[in-house]
Design a protein around this motif. Structure first.
Motif, PDB file in Angstrom:
ATOM      1  N   ALA A   1       6.732 -21.901 -29.649  1.00  6.65           N
ATOM      2  CA  ALA A   1       6.544 -23.261 -29.137  1.00  6.65           C
ATOM      3  C   ALA A   1       5.599 -24.066 -30.028  1.00  6.65           C
ATOM      4  CB  ALA A   1       5.989 -23.213 -27.709  1.00  6.65           C
ATOM      5  N   LEU A   2       4.519 -23.437 -30.460  1.00  7.44           N
ATOM      6  CA  LEU A   2       3.559 -24.119 -31.325  1.00  7.44           C
ATOM      7  C   LEU A   2       4.162 -24.462 -32.684  1.00  7.44           C
ATOM      8  CD1 LEU A   2       0.437 -22.059 -30.351  1.00  7.44           C
ATOM      9  CD2 LEU A   2       0.670 -24.533 -30.098  1.00  7.44           C
ATOM     10  N   GLU A   3       4.877 -23.532 -33.282  1.00  5.27           N
ATOM     11  CA  GLU A   3       5.504 -23.794 -34.579  1.00  5.27           C
ATOM     12  C   GLU A   3       6.513 -24.944 -34.472  1.00  5.27           C
ATOM     13  OE1 GLU A   3       4.956 -22.681 -37.668  1.00  5.27           O
ATOM     14  OE2 GLU A   3       3.288 -21.446 -36.975  1.00  5.27           O
ATOM     15  N   ALA A   4       7.282 -24.965 -33.406  1.00  2.00           N
ATOM     16  CA  ALA A   4       8.253 -26.048 -33.219  1.00  2.00           C
ATOM     17  C   ALA A   4       7.544 -27.395 -33.082  1.00  2.00           C
ATOM     18  CB  ALA A   4       9.113 -25.774 -31.988  1.00  2.00           C
ATOM     19  N   ALA A   5       6.451 -27.430 -32.352  1.00  3.55           N
ATOM     20  CA  ALA A   5       5.701 -28.681 -32.177  1.00  3.55           C
ATOM     21  C   ALA A   5       5.089 -29.160 -33.484  1.00  3.55           C
ATOM     22  CB  ALA A   5       4.615 -28.496 -31.120  1.00  3.55           C
ATOM     23  N   VAL A   6       4.503 -28.244 -34.238  1.00  2.00           N
ATOM     24  CA  VAL A   6       3.878 -28.605 -35.518  1.00  2.00           C
ATOM     25  C   VAL A   6       4.929 -29.068 -36.519  1.00  2.00           C
ATOM     26  CG1 VAL A   6       2.648 -27.651 -37.511  1.00  2.00           C
ATOM     27  CG2 VAL A   6       1.831 -27.181 -35.211  1.00  2.00           C
ATOM     28  N   ASN A   7       6.094 -28.468 -36.486  1.00  2.00           N
ATOM     29  CA  ASN A   7       7.146 -28.839 -37.428  1.00  2.00           C
ATOM     30  C   ASN A   7       7.914 -30.087 -37.022  1.00  2.00           C
ATOM     31  OD1 ASN A   7       6.661 -26.758 -39.271  1.00  2.00           O
ATOM     32  ND2 ASN A   7       7.844 -25.319 -38.036  1.00  2.00           N
ATOM     33  N   SER A   8       7.614 -30.623 -35.827  1.00  2.00           N
ATOM     34  CA  SER A   8       8.352 -31.818 -35.401  1.00  2.00           C
ATOM     35  C   SER A   8       7.420 -32.945 -34.973  1.00  2.00           C
ATOM     36  CB  SER A   8       9.332 -31.464 -34.275  1.00  2.00           C
ATOM     37  OG  SER A   8       8.623 -30.937 -33.166  1.00  2.00           O
ATOM     38  N   SER A   9       6.862 -32.859 -33.796  1.00  4.48           N
ATOM     39  CA  SER A   9       6.157 -34.012 -33.224  1.00  4.48           C
ATOM     40  C   SER A   9       4.673 -34.114 -33.559  1.00  4.48           C
ATOM     41  CB  SER A   9       6.347 -34.028 -31.711  1.00  4.48           C
ATOM     42  OG  SER A   9       5.846 -32.835 -31.154  1.00  4.48           O
ATOM     43  N   ILE A  10       3.986 -33.009 -33.825  1.00  9.09           N
ATOM     44  CA  ILE A  10       2.539 -33.079 -34.088  1.00  9.09           C
ATOM     45  C   ILE A  10       2.161 -32.285 -35.344  1.00  9.09           C
ATOM     46  CG2 ILE A  10       1.721 -33.651 -31.762  1.00  9.09           C
ATOM     47  CD1 ILE A  10       1.287 -30.644 -31.288  1.00  9.09           C
ATOM     48  N   PRO A  11       2.586 -32.752 -36.501  1.00  6.34           N
ATOM     49  CA  PRO A  11       2.300 -32.020 -37.746  1.00  6.34           C
ATOM     50  C   PRO A  11       0.816 -31.989 -38.116  1.00  6.34           C
ATOM     51  CG  PRO A  11       3.256 -34.155 -38.233  1.00  6.34           C
ATOM     52  CD  PRO A  11       3.330 -33.971 -36.746  1.00  6.34           C
ATOM     53  N   ASP A  12       0.011 -32.832 -37.495  1.00  5.14           N
ATOM     54  CA  ASP A  12      -1.413 -32.870 -37.816  1.00  5.14           C
ATOM     55  C   ASP A  12      -2.258 -31.921 -36.951  1.00  5.14           C
ATOM     56  OD1 ASP A  12      -0.845 -34.408 -35.621  1.00  5.14           O
ATOM     57  OD2 ASP A  12      -2.059 -36.119 -36.203  1.00  5.14           O
ATOM     58  N   LEU A  13      -1.610 -31.088 -36.135  1.00  2.00           N
ATOM     59  CA  LEU A  13      -2.319 -30.053 -35.383  1.00  2.00           C
ATOM     60  C   LEU A  13      -2.685 -28.934 -36.351  1.00  2.00           C
ATOM     61  CD1 LEU A  13      -3.161 -28.863 -32.547  1.00  2.00           C
ATOM     62  CD2 LEU A  13      -0.935 -27.731 -32.562  1.00  2.00           C
ATOM     63  N   TYR A  14      -3.979 -28.643 -36.480  1.00  2.55           N
ATOM     64  CA  TYR A  14      -4.368 -27.576 -37.403  1.00  2.55           C
ATOM     65  C   TYR A  14      -4.949 -26.358 -36.704  1.00  2.55           C
ATOM     66  CZ  TYR A  14      -9.089 -29.658 -37.151  1.00  2.55           C
ATOM     67  OH  TYR A  14     -10.288 -30.158 -36.720  1.00  2.55           O
ATOM     68  N   ARG A  15      -5.331 -26.480 -35.425  1.00  2.00           N
ATOM     69  CA  ARG A  15      -5.805 -25.317 -34.676  1.00  2.00           C
ATOM     70  C   ARG A  15      -5.510 -25.527 -33.196  1.00  2.00           C
ATOM     71  NH1 ARG A  15     -11.575 -24.495 -35.792  1.00  2.00           N
ATOM     72  NH2 ARG A  15     -12.053 -25.556 -33.870  1.00  2.00           N
ATOM     73  N   TYR A  16      -5.156 -24.441 -32.522  1.00  2.00           N
ATOM     74  CA  TYR A  16      -4.846 -24.477 -31.094  1.00  2.00           C
ATOM     75  C   TYR A  16      -5.469 -23.246 -30.464  1.00  2.00           C
ATOM     76  CZ  TYR A  16      -2.000 -24.870 -26.840  1.00  2.00           C
ATOM     77  OH  TYR A  16      -1.583 -24.991 -25.542  1.00  2.00           O
ATOM     78  N   GLU A  17      -6.201 -23.451 -29.381  1.00  2.00           N
ATOM     79  CA  GLU A  17      -6.897 -22.338 -28.729  1.00  2.00           C
ATOM     80  C   GLU A  17      -6.470 -22.207 -27.280  1.00  2.00           C
ATOM     81  OE1 GLU A  17     -11.032 -23.329 -29.142  1.00  2.00           O
ATOM     82  OE2 GLU A  17     -11.038 -22.923 -31.293  1.00  2.00           O
TER      83      GLU A  17
END
Length: 102
Positions: A33-49
């Motif tokens: 889910a995180l990879e899909a989000a980073v590769n589409s709608s939120i590419p500027d996410l660099y860390r998720y906890e």
């Protein structure tokens, strides 16, 4: 209940964080889910906890966390009432800050 403590013109990041908050509660699905989000709608996410995990994402030289100034970082926290569930997303807010300065 959803509570936003600030407003912005583009609600993509907070809205996506709410969706990810629910999706990452299932560890087997979290990474996908995180990879899909980073590769589409939120590419500027660099860390998720989450409570048990920290995920980091590919950072370009310009967007490395240690190179970002505090004002170029955006942190969004999602908590679920009645549950001990809290997720935090860290975003590079650099381009928006540079555009505001122009």
């Amino acid at each position: 209940t959803v509570l936003f403590t600030y407003s912005e013109n583009d609600a993509t990041r907070p809205s996506t964080m709410i969706v990810l908050h629910n999706q990452t509660s299932y560890p087997a699905f979290a990474n996908r889910a995180l990879e899909a989000a980073v590769n589409s709608s939120i590419p500027d996410l660099y860390r998720y906890e989450t409570k048990n995990e920290t995920y980091t994402f590919d950072q370009t030289k310009e967007r490395r966390e240690e190179r970002l100034r505090e004002r170029e970082k955006l942190r969004i926290v999602v908590e679920q009432e009645g549950k001990e569930m809290r997720t935090v997303g860290y975003f590079a807010y650099q381009s928006e800050r540079q555009n505001q300065a122009l």
